[in-house]
Design an enzyme around this catalytic site. Structure first.
Site, short mmCIF file in Angstrom:
data_model
loop_
_atom_site.label_atom_id
_atom_site.label_comp_id
_atom_site.label_asym_id
_atom_site.label_seq_id
_atom_site.Cartn_x
_atom_site.Cartn_y
_atom_site.Cartn_z
N LYS A 116 0.84 -1.20 0.00
CA LYS A 116 0.00 0.00 0.00
C LYS A 116 0.87 1.25 0.00
CE LYS A 116 -3.87 2.02 2.65
NZ LYS A 116 -4.75 1.79 3.82
N SER A 176 -9.51 1.66 2.87
CA SER A 176 -8.69 2.54 2.06
C SER A 176 -7.61 1.83 1.26
CB SER A 176 -8.02 3.58 2.97
OG SER A 176 -7.14 2.95 3.87
N SER A 215 -9.91 -0.88 6.78
CA SER A 215 -9.26 -0.60 5.50
C SER A 215 -8.52 -1.75 4.86
CB SER A 215 -8.31 0.60 5.64
OG SER A 215 -9.04 1.78 5.86
#
Length: 456
Positions: free
Chosen positions: A77, A155, A179
């Site tokens: 990420k 996210s 997330s």
């Protein structure tokens, strides 16, 4: 590559029936064939990883073995520092060089010579549960029907997509309110939200230091357990069959306004666990309305992100994604007394709610009560606000009360989008959680067999 377990692939690398170069060639081919449409990556590092793969094959051929993740493709990420790769954290501008430094989690995997395929897209500063980003375009759920792109969840939006795409075999994400679990559930993967503080968040751009947790995504619970063991430097947990497990079904709030098809699929999955010997009981969690009211008013995340921005990047506030900016601006209305009262209420509520574990081993809820929305519908700010809160509701409870949790697939909803079952354990009981997850996966079926592959 898409159906073999990490353990099987790792064994193949060592006995010569597979090669890291071959894995990267397949990962690159899958990336190149679908990335324009799916948009999983902010930064694709396939060329670099391919060169590293050749060197890793040479090392393995000489008998070198630096760890379980050696030669395995992993996406990261774009909040994490990875030496040599840029950090944007979903913003419109690259972060200074110092943010590329690897923290303990990334360093652990790099020391094992995993192959970082690239940095996956995130909601700006990880502040959102649907995966949208006005700066870089939202990743597209691989299960969307042609012409109707749906949200991939956030996210860690690109993380789940990278796994479904086949460009990575495991993924690093973060979880502040859901997330890793939301994108995993929406894209047919599995994910683990660790207990706050179990793993260091050093080397990760923060959203809410009080709530941020590093998290893992993988294609199956078996792969998730393999990855967890690699990070922890310990043996993999053994499966715990459902027989005799005391599982609490949360009854209050988590089923409110749920999509009827998702409710039916979730209840069917729970019933299968009961037939396999699990002892089910209904539980009502105290204080859920209270903690979710705090969450809806910005929680701890809004004021903590505002503080970080004002202290480090005040010039970025005016350029924030509008969906993020509105909550960062609202944080100005939260006084120091408000913030401290919120922390106290959450801590008290967590202690009170934890008492339910005195009579049960684990809890279950639907991971997300709604289907992945159409991206076009989220362009309306009010629709975004309401949908974002619904997507985050069931997962945020775990963060707010201080627990750990995982999600695994249960089927496909009426839109053909994967659904998930959330399993929850007390703080620092990740081993118990993963053991039960392995047992549940044996009953419900692993994702590739249960769902098939996404219609790429």
């Amino acid at each position: 590559m898409l159906r073999a377990s990490l353990q099987h692939i790792a064994r193949g690398l060592r006995d010569g029936t597979l090669s890291a170069a071959g894995l990267m060639a397949e990962a690159t081919a899958r990336h190149d064939a679908t990335e324009d449409r799916l948009n999983a990556y902010k930064c694709w590092a396939g060329d670099r990883a391919t060169r590293q793969a050749g060197a890793i094959d040479t090392l393995i051929a000489t008998g070198a073995d630096l760890g379980p993740m050696m030669g395995l493709p992993v996406s990261v990420k774009d909040l994490y520092g990875v030496p040599g790769l840029p950090v944007f954290a979903g913003t419109d501008t690259e972060f200074p060089e110092k943010w590329r430094r690897a923290g303990p989690l990334v360093r652990c995997l790099l020391d094992q010579l995993c192959l970082v395929t690239g940095k996956t897209h995130t909601v700006e500063f990880a502040f959102g549960g649907l995966g949208t980003n006005s700066h870089w375009r939202a990743p597209v759920n691989p299960w969307s029907t042609p012409g109707a792109p749906r949200a991939a969840g956030g996210s860690s939006s690109g993380a789940g997509v990278s796994l479904a795409q086949g460009s990575a075999l495991a993924a690093l994400g973060t979880d502040t309110a859901g997330s890793v679990r939301i994108p995993a559930s929406f894209t047919g993967q599995t994910a683990l939200k660790t207990t706050h503080g179990r793993w260091s968040s050093d080397g990760i751009v923060p959203l809410s230091p009080s709530m941020d947790t590093p998290g893992l995504l993988a294609r199956t619970i078996a792969d998730l357990a393999y990855l967890f063991a690699a990070v922890e430097g310990r043996e993999r947990v053994a499966p715990r069959a459902p027989g005799g497990l005391r599982i609490g079904i949360v009854t209050n709030l988590v089923w409110d306004d749920i999509d009827p098809v998702i409710a039916e699929i979730t209840r069917a999955a729970i019933a299968r666990l009961e037939r396999a010997g699990a002892r089910l009981m209904e539980v009502e969690l105290p204080h859920l309305d209270r903690v979710l009211d705090i969450f809806r008013r910005g929680g701890l995340g809004a004021p903590e992100l505002r503080s970080f921005l004002e202290g480090h990047f005040p010039e970025r506030i005016a350029r924030l994604d509008p969906a993020v900016r509105v909550r960062v601006d609202q944080a100005c209305e939260i006084t120091a007394a408000d913030y401290l009262q919120r922390r106290e209420i959450l801590a008290e509520s967590g202690r009170a709610a934890a008492q339910v574990f005195e009579s049960i081993d684990l809890m279950v809820t639907p991971t997300i009560p709604i289907s992945a929305p159409l991206l076009a519908d989220l362009e309306d700010p009010e629709t975004y606000r309401q949908t974002n809160m619904m997507a985050l509701r069931n997962t945020a409870i775990v963060n707010l009360l201080g627990w750990c949790a995982l999600t695994l697939p249960t089927g496909l909803d009426g839109n053909g989008i994967p659904t998930g079952l959330q399993i929850i354990a007390p703080p620092h009981e990740e081993e118990r959680l993963l053991a039960a997850g392995l047992g549940a996966e044996a009953v419900l079926g692993a994702a590739p067999d249960l769902l098939g592959l996404p219609p790429l």
